[in-house]
Design an enzyme around this catalytic site. Structure first.
Site: not given
Ligand code: UN1
Length: 477
Positions: A148, A246, A280, A458
């Site tokens: 993503n 994550e 996420c 992170e």
């Molecule tokens: C964001 O919201 O800008 O996989 C980053 C994801 C997260 C990163 C989100 N690790 O959606």
């Protein structure tokens, strides 16, 4: 042209080839990408292991200069890389342009961090003894990235790994090898020595597994699903190696009656539907105080109706397609689940036809959802959100925290008192006040609690916790 793996300083064909399909237009093949097998992954890890000793002793200036060159090329080629990213992943060109910019900024930030590796000196309890704590690189880092954020997530894993002196074996998501391959070419041109950085493309079950199985991997950083995260954790625990996970989210956005309603609607739309809800950090539970529930729902529905769902590359598109057929299937099945559970589908949730054949889904909003429903508990990972009514602030907070996840929690309110209380009591790694739950700065710590994350944070300075190991030295001069 075949895009190859990069192993031990050579571009190599793989054991197979996989097409990279544009989700906005499935007749458009972005390119052919090599698929690595176990033998190639083993070669990549061996090369990284061999290169680590030399790289870990390079001058911070050398690592700084390489990372800065990578940053400069990413930023210079921002438009072109954004097109590639939008074409392979399906987020809009504008969103892709932000993402590429973020990746460039991350490399710039970690170029500087190479010169700022922290250390500390302690006074000993014993006379004349000196104690110092220093940070050393960990070794070979296995980087397993999701689809993503095809360039930003690889950037925020690879840049700190290299900055602190580690070697890298990078497995991008199978769906988005294009941005990863471009990033690999940039790193090679920037001067990363042979073996220090390796790209192995292919399926998680083959390439990801081979990384986990290799005894010379010293640490694994993973972003992806909870189910895969569990496997990564188990493998790393067995091998006594560091890991950082994550995973999912079921992020609440609380809207209180005293909120600036227009801003709250923007927070909800951005958090729930931008990037096609495939973050996420997405706001998949919108928890609204009863007294404004109807008013807020009406305003939100009107705003969702104005969203243009179309080809990611078409100017004016607000929401691109879902990433692939399997994800679309999952999103559609949750639409049925929500309806069967008794939530009211206010709008969206149906496949859309556009000029090009793609995985278009109308942004969906459920009303009258209960927090106990599956649509409120399981991560859908699409443009689907559910509005839940709360009696008051305390009830909203209780609902917000009643989840197995804990990545991000948002609140829209003009009450300083409630904002402060929410910041303190939300059980999440990140809290947003009057801002969307998704969309984060690149230099601040990122991560969650509960089933969302495991291991050190992170990004920003906090990344040193994972990418370095502390050495405590005692000296009697
Ligand atoms: C964001 O919201 O800008 O996989 C980053 C994801 C997260 C990163 C989100 N690790 O959606």
């Amino acid at each position: 042209m075949l895009h190859k793996n990069y192993i031990a300083g050579e571009w190599l064909e793989g054991a197979g080839v996989s097409p990279n399909i544009n989700p906005s237009d499935t007749s458009d093949v972005v390119g052919e990408y090599a698929q690595a097998d176990v033998v190639q992954v083993d070669a990549a890890v061996d090369a990284a292991h061999a290169a680590f000793a030399g790289w870990s002793r390079t001058s911070p200036q050398e690592r700084h200069d390489i990372l800065l060159r990578a940053s400069t090329e990413i930023l210079t080629r921002r438009e072109e890389l954004a097109r590639l990213l939008a074409r392979e992943e399906g987020k809009t060109l504008l969103e892709a342009t932000y993402e590429v910019g973020r990746a460039g900024q991350i490399f710039d930030f970690f170029a500087g961090e190479a010169l700022r590796i922290p250390g500390e000196k302690f006074a000993s309890v014993r006379p004349n003894v000196e104690i110092e704590a220093t940070r050393e690189p960990v070794g070979v880092i296995g980087v397993i990235a999701p689809w993503n954020f095809p360039i930003a997530i690889p950037a925020w894993k690879i840049a700190p790994a290299l900055s602190y002196g580690n070697a890298v074996v990078f497995k991008p998501a199978d769906l988005v090898p294009g941005s990863a391959h471009a990033l690999a070419e940039i790193l090679v041109r920037a001067g990363v020595p042979k073996g220090v950085f390796n790209l192995v493309m292919g399926r998680g079950s083959v390439v990801g597994q081979a990384i986990l199985d290799h005894s010379q991997i010293d640490a694994v950083t993973f972003t992806g699903s909870v189910a895969t995260g569990r496997r990564v954790a188990a493998a790393c625990a067995g091998a006594m190696r560091k890991f950082q996970l994550e995973m999912g989210g079921k992020n609440p956005l609380v809207v209180l009656a005293d909120a600036d309603l227009a801003n709250a609607v923007e927070c909800a739309v951005n958090g729930a539907y931008f990037a096609t809800g495939q973050r996420c950090t997405a706001s998949s539970r919108i928890i609204v105080e009863e007294s404004i529930y109807k008013q807020f729902a009406d305003a939100l529905i009107e705003r969702i109706r104005a969203l243009v769902v179309d080809n990611a590359l078409t100017p004016g598109t607000h929401v691109g397609p879902v990433v692939d057929a399997a994800q679309l299937e999952q999103d559609l099945s949750y639409i049925s689940v929500g309806q069967a559970e008794g939530a009211k589908l206010a709008l969206g949730g149906e496949r859309l036809k556009r000029a090009t054949p793609g995985f278009y889904l109308a942004p969906a909003l459920f009303l009258d959802a209960e927090n106990s429903m599956r649509i409120s508990r399981e991560e859908i990972f699409g443009p689907v959100s559910a509005m839940i009514a709360a009696r008051n602030y305390d009830h909203a907070l209780e609902l917000a925290n009643d989840t197995e996840f804990g990545l991000c929690a948002g609140i829209c309110t003009t009450s300083l008192k409630r904002a402060a209380h929410f910041k303190r009591h939300a059980e999440a790694g990140m809290v947003m006040v009057n801002l969307p739950t998704a969309g984060i700065d690149y230099h601040a710590p990122f991560g969650g609690r509960k089933a969302s994350s495991l291991g050190p944070r992170e990004q920003g300075r906090y990344a040193s916790e994972f990418y370095t190991t502390v050495k405590t030295a005692y000296t009697l001069p």
